[in-house]
Motif scaffolding. Structure first.
Motif, short mmCIF file in Angstrom:
data_model
loop_
_atom_site.label_atom_id
_atom_site.label_comp_id
_atom_site.label_asym_id
_atom_site.label_seq_id
_atom_site.Cartn_x
_atom_site.Cartn_y
_atom_site.Cartn_z
N PRO A 203 0.97 -1.22 -0.09
CA PRO A 203 0.18 0.07 -0.07
C PRO A 203 0.80 1.09 -0.11
O PRO A 203 1.82 1.28 0.63
CB PRO A 203 -0.85 -0.10 1.45
N THR A 247 -3.33 -2.90 5.30
CA THR A 247 -4.01 -1.64 5.49
C THR A 247 -5.15 -1.64 6.52
O THR A 247 -5.08 -0.67 7.69
CB THR A 247 -4.71 -1.24 4.22
N LYS A 251 -4.94 0.21 10.61
CA LYS A 251 -6.34 1.04 10.87
C LYS A 251 -6.90 0.73 12.28
O LYS A 251 -7.15 1.21 13.35
CB LYS A 251 -7.28 0.94 10.01
#
Length: 272
Positions: A203, A247, A251
């Motif tokens: 990412p 990802t 988070k």
């Protein structure tokens, strides 16, 4: 005899039904006018052909006077011109563009591809695409050197300073056990390609933060980020799924120090 036709009359009727008389020169030998037109046309074509050949090969109007270069970044235009070795002063039509392309790719490995074209009446145009490093390998010795590796796994240049923002590749395989077997089976070059594939799937935020890509074996590739966090990636397989899982994991656990996405369906994080 009454009502009968004479031989002369029958001949006249036969002549009437045979159509109009043939004109000389259409189906037989050409007439004087047509022959003269053919000769004039042939002479004109010869003159035009000779003039065209003279313009292309004999005249100075279409000889090579300039070489333009575009697309360079690290390389200079002067380096590209020197390596291309375009024959200035030669007829533009006779320049071997394939040979110029081959010379550039052979002499300047930093060039990934190049388009060589003629721009009439005086110019050769070189459109260059340079390779971009996605990983660097630090060489042994002093002073340190860095080998740049592109997205195809090609080691194309050695530089004195590491390019900014490009992760370092470390092959940290031991000489015993499964890691030796992996090295023997896949070879060092294949493992470099696997590391490149991993770097290409990261990412955006992770790619910018990655400082080192470590390869212990084919299925043991990990990342070290600039702030000390680490990521266990596993093999280069299922890269898109691993990127998505990483990802989401970052988070969900922003304070974690270690992330494991080697099995993307069961990602894990640890540390704080």
């Amino acid at each position: 005899m009454a009502g009968g036709a004479t031989t002369a009359e029958r001949g006249e009727r036969q002549q009437d039904t045979s159509g109009p008389p043939r004109r000389p020169g259409l189906l037989g030998r050409p007439g004087p006018r047509r022959l003269r037109a053919i000769v004039i046309t042939a002479c004109a074509l010869l003159v035009l052909g000779g003039s065209a050949l003279w313009v292309l090969y004999g005249s100075r109007w279409t000889h090579v006077e300039r070489v333009s270069v575009s697309g360079t970044g690290v390389l200079t235009q002067a380096q590209v011109r020197e390596a291309a070795d375009v024959p200035l002063g030669e007829p533009l039509v006779s320049v071997d563009t394939d040979a110029i392309e081959s010379r550039l790719l052979r002499k300047l490995p930093r060039i990934d591809s190049v388009e060589v074209t003629r721009s009439w009446p005086h110019e050769i145009v070189l459109k260059v695409v340079e390779r971009t490093p996605v990983l660097i390998v630090k060489s042994v010795g002093k002073p340190a050197k860095y080998v740049e590796v592109d997205a195809k796994g090609v080691r194309f240049a050695t530089v004195s300073h590491a390019p900014e923002g490009v992760p370092a590749l470390e092959l940290t395989m031991s000489r015993t056990g499964s890691q030796t077997a992996s090295l023997r089976r896949f070879g060092g070059d294949r493992l470099v390609v696997e590391a490149v594939l991993v770097a290409g799937e990261l990412p955006g935020a992770v790619a910018r933060a990655t400082r080192t890509v470590k390869v212990r074996s084919y299925d043991s590739i990990s990342l070290e980020l600039g702030d000390g966090r680490t990521v266990a990636w596993g093999s280069a397989e299922k890269g898109a799924a691993k990127a998505h899982a990483l990802t989401a994991l970052m988070k969900a656990a922003p304070g974690a120090r270690h992330f494991d996405v080697s099995v993307p369906t069961a990602p894990a994080s640890s540390g704080s």
